[in-house]
Design an enzyme around this catalytic site. Structure first.
Site, mmCIF file in Angstrom:
data_model
loop_
_atom_site.group_PDB
_atom_site.id
_atom_site.type_symbol
_atom_site.label_atom_id
_atom_site.label_comp_id
_atom_site.label_asym_id
_atom_site.label_seq_id
_atom_site.Cartn_x
_atom_site.Cartn_y
_atom_site.Cartn_z
ATOM 1 N N HIS A 1 0.818 -1.219 0.000
ATOM 2 C CA HIS A 1 0.000 0.000 0.000
ATOM 3 C C HIS A 1 0.854 1.272 0.000
ATOM 4 C CE1 HIS A 1 0.487 -0.196 4.511
ATOM 5 N NE2 HIS A 1 0.546 1.118 4.352
ATOM 6 N N SER B 1 4.846 2.716 7.708
ATOM 7 C CA SER B 1 4.475 1.531 6.942
ATOM 8 C C SER B 1 5.632 1.052 6.081
ATOM 9 C CB SER B 1 3.270 1.832 6.048
ATOM 10 O OG SER B 1 2.120 2.039 6.816
ATOM 11 N N ASP C 1 0.180 -7.811 1.792
ATOM 12 C CA ASP C 1 0.562 -6.390 1.757
ATOM 13 C C ASP C 1 2.081 -6.232 1.715
ATOM 14 O OD1 ASP C 1 0.182 -3.667 1.640
ATOM 15 O OD2 ASP C 1 -0.008 -3.408 3.803
#
Length: 385
Positions: free
Chosen positions: A120, A228, A150
């Site tokens: 993402h 992230s 992910d």
């Protein structure tokens, strides 16, 4: 003797005068201090030859402080700052522009320039720039990704002075309460260290494309937007997870962050590097989450109803049986999976996550409920779609 009325009035009048004087003094002190102290703002009340205060000796750092500093200094160069850009078209001129899209974190995987981050972080971007800790910038190419986890793999062409890859640890033996350390670039503030503990294990979260990401590590180490894709480390400086998401009503850290466990990363990434994608292990069965909930509630059992078996599949070779549909359209369950390798299964999501912890070619043992009897069935996993 003065009468009581006169004495009472005198006392109340005196108290009122005192309170009025105090109020007036407080008013002057706060709003007109120069009236009470004429030299208050003039600087006349100064001391000649003022010296800096003597610095108090600190002493040695605590052992846990030393180890944390050493961990950060040893790991910092292996963490990267990722910025992405996206191409957009001007509606009037039809000209194409490249505009900033977002930022995130990543880390060096090997000596071949592979960078690991979250999918993402780069999703929807037309290009990604990787900045190393020494300030060097490299344009990255996309090797491949696994939306189910992910995880994305980038590659940069590093010449001399390669940063060392992050040491790899394990996640299957993590314990709640272990210290963890997150390094990343929250809000674009590069190379930030936060600390915490493992708060929980085996968490599940819905992914951005409707998939569920399973087996996540929950931590209270502060993870914010920009973290992230960065590494979650144990106290030995080994990678134990990829920081991937937070739970927060405000969008900032609320003490609940989630990381993809390194055991998953170490299984998925080599396939992405070799094939450009991750091929999930499968059995060749059809299951459905919503339908399964209705069927198991009706049957008053806990497990996964096998709806159908693909011809020529591993499930067919193992002798598994799919459900039967009557002419009236009713579903009659035959085989119900209640455990994988003796670990109970109560949802389709957990079944898929449990199967995903194995490799194509592994033989696993299913516990099947068939005609109210439990039997053990070995199945050799095949490549999934």
């Amino acid at each position: 003797m003065p009468n009581n009325g006169f004495l009472s009035r005198f006392i109340w009048t005196s108290l009122a005068a005192i309170l009025l004087a105090l109020f007036f003094h407080s008013f002057l002190y706060h709003y007109f201090p120069d009236i009470l102290h004429p030299d208050y703002f003039t600087g006349k009340d100064k001391q000649e030859n003022a010296e800096p205060r003597v610095v108090q000796a600190r002493g040695n750092l605590a052992e846990d402080e030393k180890s944390t500093i050493e961990l950060f200094e040893n790991s910092r160069d292996s963490v990267v700052f990722i910025t992405t850009r996206q191409r957009v078209m001007d509606a009037w001129t039809r000209n194409i522009f490249s505009v900033p899209s977002g930022t995130g974190s990543g880390f060096i995987w090997d000596d071949n320039g592979h960078i690991i981050t979250n999918l993402h972080v780069i999703k929807g971007a037309s290009e990604a720039i990787v900045r190393l800790a020494d300030g060097r910038d490299y344009k990255a190419s996309l090797v491949g990704a696994s939306p189910a986890h992910d995880i994305a793999v980038l590659r940069i062409g590093i010449g001399f002075q390669r940063p060392a890859p992050v040491p790899i640890g394990t996640s299957h033996d993590l314990k709640v309460g272990q210290k963890v350390f997150a390094i990343g670039n929250p809000f674009g503030l590069d190379w930030t260290l936060t600390t915490g503990i493992v708060s929980a294990l085996d968490r599940s979260l819905p992914g951005g494309d409707g998939r569920t990401i399973d087996n996540l590590i929950q931590t209270d180490a502060a993870i914010n937007p920009g973290n992230s894709g960065g590494p979650l480390l144990d106290s030995a400086g080994r990678l134990i997870g990829i920081n991937t998401a937070i739970y927060s009503p405000s969008g900032a850290s609320a003490g609940i962050g989630f990381s993809v466990p390194v055991d998953t990363v170490n299984r998925v990434v080599p396939q992405i590097i070799s094939r450009g994608k991750y091929i999930r292990p499968a059995m060749g069965i059809t299951v459905d989450s919503k339908l399964n909930n209705r069927l198991t509630q009706h049957l008053k059992v806990t497990g996964i109803v096998i709806l159908s078996i693909s011809p020529g599949s591993a499930a067919e070779a193992a002798g598994l049986q799919g459900a039967t549909i009557t002419p009236e359209g009713n579903i009659i369950a035959n085989d119900i999976i209640v455990a994988v390798e003796s670990k109970p299964i109560d949802s389709v999501e957990k079944l898929l996550a449990r199967i995903d912890s194995f490799k194509v070619g592994d033989t696993i043992t299913l516990t099947i409920l068939r005609k109210n009897e439990k039997i053990e069935v070995p199945v050799t996993l095949q490549p999934g779609e």
